[in-house]
Motif scaffolding. Structure first.
Motif: not given
Length: 152
Positions: A41-42, A75-76, A94-98
């Motif tokens: 998603l992210e 994403p996707g 370095s950032a969260p993924a969803r």
């Protein structure tokens, strides 16, 4: 990890929305009975779902007979994992993924709850306890699970 639909509602599958912390690596593993779907998603995730002909301790270096390698999905991105197929994911960023995560048959939430309890303990995860938990839930670990250090 947020359970969206579980064994309480379906005998066929469980669905989760997961936030994957930077540096988290579920480790390569397989299930003899379960099938899974991952949908990003992210953020970005390194994803693996194939039978390797070259394998070692770092699943990111694995390659299939046809030359397939680990891919980085944003994403996707969608990944289907049939029963018996080695697979893994990690967050290299370095950032969260969803992601959305679907597993069949239902009931994977029991394993995830027990795993969360083990990972909440201070210090590095106890690999022997994780191995025993995974064996009880048809999860055959091929490489180690790692998690980022806790930051308050």
């Amino acid at each position: 990890m947020t359970l969206k639909v579980g064994a309480e509602h379906s005998k066929i599958w469980s669905t989760f929305e997961a936030e994957v912390a930077p540096g988290f690596d579920v480790g390569a593993h397989l299930h003899q009975q379960a099938e899974e779907i991952f949908y990003v998603l992210e953020g970005e995730l390194d994803l693996l779902a194939f039978q390797p002909v070259t394998a070692g301790d770092d699943w990111r270096t694995w390659e299939s007979e046809t030359g397939e390698t680990v891919f980085r999905g944003g994403p996707g991105s969608f990944m289907f994992v049939p029963a018996g197929c080695p697979h893994a994911f990690s967050n290299p960023g370095s950032a969260p993924a969803r992601m959305l995560f679907l597993v069949s048959p239902a009931g994977h939430e029991i394993y995830l709850q027990e795993l969360g309890e083990l990972l909440a303990a201070p210090g590095p995860p106890d690999q022997a306890e994780i191995a025993a938990l995974r064996a009880r839930h048809d999860i055959h670990q091929l490489t180690s699970l790692t998690r980022p250090p806790f930051r308050p």
